[in-house]
Design an enzyme around this catalytic site. Structure first.
Site, PDB file in Angstrom:
ATOM      1  N   HIS A 126      74.667  73.076  52.312  1.00  0.00           N
ATOM      2  CA  HIS A 126      73.973  74.615  52.146  1.00  0.00           C
ATOM      3  C   HIS A 126      72.736  74.376  52.643  1.00  0.00           C
ATOM      4  CE1 HIS A 126      73.075  77.652  48.550  1.00  0.00           C
ATOM      5  NE2 HIS A 126      73.054  78.438  49.882  1.00  0.00           N
ATOM      6  N   HIS A 164      76.097  70.591  48.501  1.00  0.00           N
ATOM      7  CA  HIS A 164      74.478  71.091  48.312  1.00  0.00           C
ATOM      8  C   HIS A 164      73.935  70.616  49.999  1.00  0.00           C
ATOM      9  CE1 HIS A 164      73.862  72.022  43.965  1.00  0.00           C
ATOM     10  NE2 HIS A 164      74.557  70.849  43.788  1.00  0.00           N
ATOM     11  N   HIS A 214      80.730  66.926  45.573  1.00  0.00           N
ATOM     12  CA  HIS A 214      79.687  68.095  45.264  1.00  0.00           C
ATOM     13  C   HIS A 214      78.435  67.987  45.804  1.00  0.00           C
ATOM     14  CE1 HIS A 214      77.903  70.423  41.712  1.00  0.00           C
ATOM     15  NE2 HIS A 214      76.905  69.668  42.310  1.00  0.00           N
ATOM     16  N   GLU A 215      77.804  66.819  45.694  1.00  0.00           N
ATOM     17  CA  GLU A 215      76.465  66.792  46.435  1.00  0.00           C
ATOM     18  C   GLU A 215      76.395  67.068  47.935  1.00  0.00           C
ATOM     19  OE1 GLU A 215      73.948  66.817  44.480  1.00  0.00           O
ATOM     20  OE2 GLU A 215      74.995  66.109  42.662  1.00  0.00           O
TER      21      GLU A 215
HETATM   22 ZN    ZN Z   1      74.931  70.102  41.773  1.00  0.00          ZN
END
Ligand code: ZN
Length: 656
Positions: free
Chosen positions: A453, A450, A446-447
């Site tokens: 991104h 980011h 998940h991290e």
């Molecule tokens: Zn998050």
């Protein structure tokens, strides 16, 4: 005496902050010089005799404040992950000054008058110009002098209260820890875990993690110990109730000044949701089915326990049912989830397949702590892309949870490439390899979503770089990256036994995916209850004071139809750091709002063959690389080819 390292750009590759040279005493002078420098720059922009243009106004503002930007980026990163008493003191001192500083720019009438006259025909410039106008209006640029004076007071008090709230919480993690004298009370823990909790005075202390249902509740066999741990968790930092109530009242007053009926309406106006009705409509579709699901689960757990269960029993008995039904055992999985391998052969591997990128460790580049690893990221053609820092371990001076932040924002304006950090809170073993739980593996993917991104950002202006998108959009790319955790080709590559190198046995893999919908009633209710609590605090009308925050909390959950006795909100008011100590006030709904887009996108990847280079390229080009440089929902539509629909989310959560 050496020059303050923040006064000039870092000479390290990618302008990585020179952590080895930075000392605590550098921060305050750098903050203050940075603010003074930016004010002088802004005065020159506002006082210019040239006709206002995009370049001499908006781009000039983007170019301003470089010292302040470098200082604040490094400082707040350290304050979250490697704090100290000194850092906490500095934070307390500087936070109101920073609020005052940003107010004095956004409430500068001459500057605002010029911004209003700027025009441009370039779409990326037009979008940024629009953002600036919104920022200024939302900060009070159009208010009278008296109103602006009150606004400044409100902002400063809110910033001071928010720092107090966060610091009380950091202290409570250890001060409100569960302490036992007899190690037999910790039955259910592995012996090595018990040993690691032993204090100098011979007692055993279990620190609190930053949410309601402590993970230890799933292991502790002694029911009374579980109850004590739970009560410590929900009762921590009790002084924060009053701070929260005060903050909610001040936020309502500020919203009214700015022309909104309440703080939530003010917040969502510049989010993708736009209106409180849109948020309430989506939440309304979820509450009923989630509560019914949780009710069914509670009955099942009572059957397993042989008595009606309490909130502190839920994790323990749900773990029993999970073991019985799916034979899913976290400790049987962990030997297959070794930290380094999860990154190299899982997270980096999937990114390579999708985006063609490669990672190479740079031991010559230092982080701010010996446990931080620095990786250089390269494109498929070998050109350099940016730096990725990984800070995996829990520390007493690190805040809870997991997060990503930038150390350098990508922008074509400055020719800067991105430097991003991922923080996790994995317990560091005394020796040997670091083995992760399945949840920790998911969090790591998940991290990293980011991080991608941030790393793939390809925009002109720092204001809209990478993850600088609305809060109710920012969780979307990170959630999409979670889909690769159990993607067969990826899982087979990283889930290997840390000693033998054997792949995870097929039956364990099956159990992993079969258990995915398990306990979704609990998870959804726990999340929605926190969301609706956030919402209740921030839909308060101006002047509506809450004297008893705990009673308010109970009434709010009841009214929203989400008061399930065995499932408490993921965060109660007193430790709801997202909304009282960081930027998520009236924004905790964002996770599920983003998940609508996430579920749609996962479906798109599956329809198009999954882990393929062309798929990654399409997602990167239309979405990840655009940062906040255009309307986020139009980026979604370019990627998905249609408007978002809620059905894929309902199916995923077993709510259809
Ligand atoms: Zn998050």
């Amino acid at each position: 005496m050496a020059e303050n390292p923040f006064f000039a750009p870092s000479t390290l590759p990618y302008e990585l902050p020179p952590f080895a040279e930075i000392r605590e005493e550098h921060y305050l002078p750098a903050f203050r010089r940075g603010m003074a420098e930016q004010l002088a720059e802004v005065e020159a922009i506002a006082g210019s005799t040239e006709p206002p243009t995009f370049d001499n106004t908006i781009a000039a503002l983007e170019r301003s404040g470089r010292i302040l930007d470098r200082t604040a980026t490094a400082f707040f990163s350290i304050a979250s992950s490697n704090s100290s008493d000194g850092i906490m003191e500095i934070e307390k001192e500087i936070s109101p000054e920073l609020t005052r500083h940003s107010d004095s720019i956004r409430l500068d009438r001459a500057l605002w008058a010029r911004i209003k006259q700027v025009t441009t025909s370039d779409p990326e410039e037009a979008w940024l110009l629009q953002k600036y106008r919104e920022d200024f209006i939302r900060a009070g640029a159009d208010l009278s002098e008296t109103e602006q004076a009150r606004l400044r007071e409100l902002n400063e008090e809110l910033s001071r209260l928010s720092t107090e709230f966060a610091q009380a919480l950091l202290k409570a993690a250890t001060e409100a820890a569960l302490v036992v004298e007899d190690p037999a009370e910790l039955d259910g823990f592995e012996q090595s875990r018990i040993d690691s909790l032993r204090q100098d005075d011979g007692t055993y202390a279990l620190p609190l993690l930053n949410f309601t249902a402590q993970p230890a509740l799933s292991q502790l066999t002694n029911r009374d110990v579980r109850r004590r741990l739970f009560e410590l968790s929900v009762g921590r930092a009790p002084g924060n109730f009053a701070i929260a109530a005060r903050m909610a009242a001040l936020r309502a007053e500020r919203a009214a000044l700015l022309g909104f009926p309440d703080h939530a309406s003010y917040v969502v106006a510049d989010q993708t949701a736009k209106t409180v009705e849109a948020v309430e409509e989506m939440l309304g579709q979820l509450v009923g089915p989630a509560v019914r699901n949780a009710g069914r689960e509670a009955e099942e757990l009572a059957g397993q326990a042989g008595f009606p269960i309490e909130p502190w029993d839920w994790p323990y008995y749900s773990e029993q049912v999970r073991k019985a039904r799916y034979d899913f055992d976290d400790s049987a999985m962990r030997p297959y989830f070794e930290l380094e391998r999860v990154y190299r052969d899982g997270i980096f591997f999937a990114a390579g397949k999708l985006y063609g990128v490669t990672f190479s460790e740079r031991p010559d580049l230092g982080g701010y702590h010996p446990d931080v690893k620095v990786f250089e990221v390269f494109e498929e053609d070998g050109s350099a892309l940016g730096l990725f820092l990984l800070d995996p371990y829990a520390r007493a001076n690190k805040r809870g949870g997991a997060w990503m932040n930038n150390l350098v924002d990508q922008s074509l304006l400055f020719g800067l490439r991105p430097v991003v950090v991922n923080n996790l809170n994995v317990t560091k073993p005394a020796s040997g390899p670091t083995l992760l739980t399945y949840d920790e593996v998911t969090t790591a993917f998940h991290e990293f979503g980011h991080a991608l991104h941030g790393l793939f950002s390809q925009v002109r202006f720092p204001r809209v770089s990478g993850t600088s998108v609305p809060r109710d959009f920012v969780e979307y790319p990170s959630q999409v990256n979670e889909m690769w955790v159990t993607w067969p080709e990826v899982l087979a590559n990283y889930a290997r036994h840390h000693e033998t190198g054997e792949p995870m046995p097929a039956e364990l893999v099956e159990k992993l995916t079969a258990a995915e919908k398990f306990n979704q009633g609990f998870k959804t209710v726990e999340y929605l209850a926190a969301t609706l609590l956030d919402w209740a605090w921030h839909r308060l009308a101006p002047g509506e004071e809450v004297a008893d925050a705990e009673a308010f909390e109970a009434a709010a959950l009841e009214r929203a139809g989400i008061a399930v006795p065995q499932v408490r909100p993921r965060y109660r008011t007193n430790y709801f750091a997202h909304i009282f100590a960081s930027g998520y006030s009236a924004g905790y709904y964002s996770y599920i709002w983003s998940e609508v887009l996430d579920a749609e996108s996962v479906e798109w990847f599956k329809e198009n063959g999954g882990l393929r280079r062309e798929n990654g390229e399409h997602f990167r080009r239309e979405l990840l690389s655009r940062g906040g440089s255009l309307d986020p929902l139009s980026a979604f539509r370019s990627f998905r080819g249609r408007e978002p629909r809620i059905e894929p989310l309902l199916t995923r959560r077993g709510l259809d």
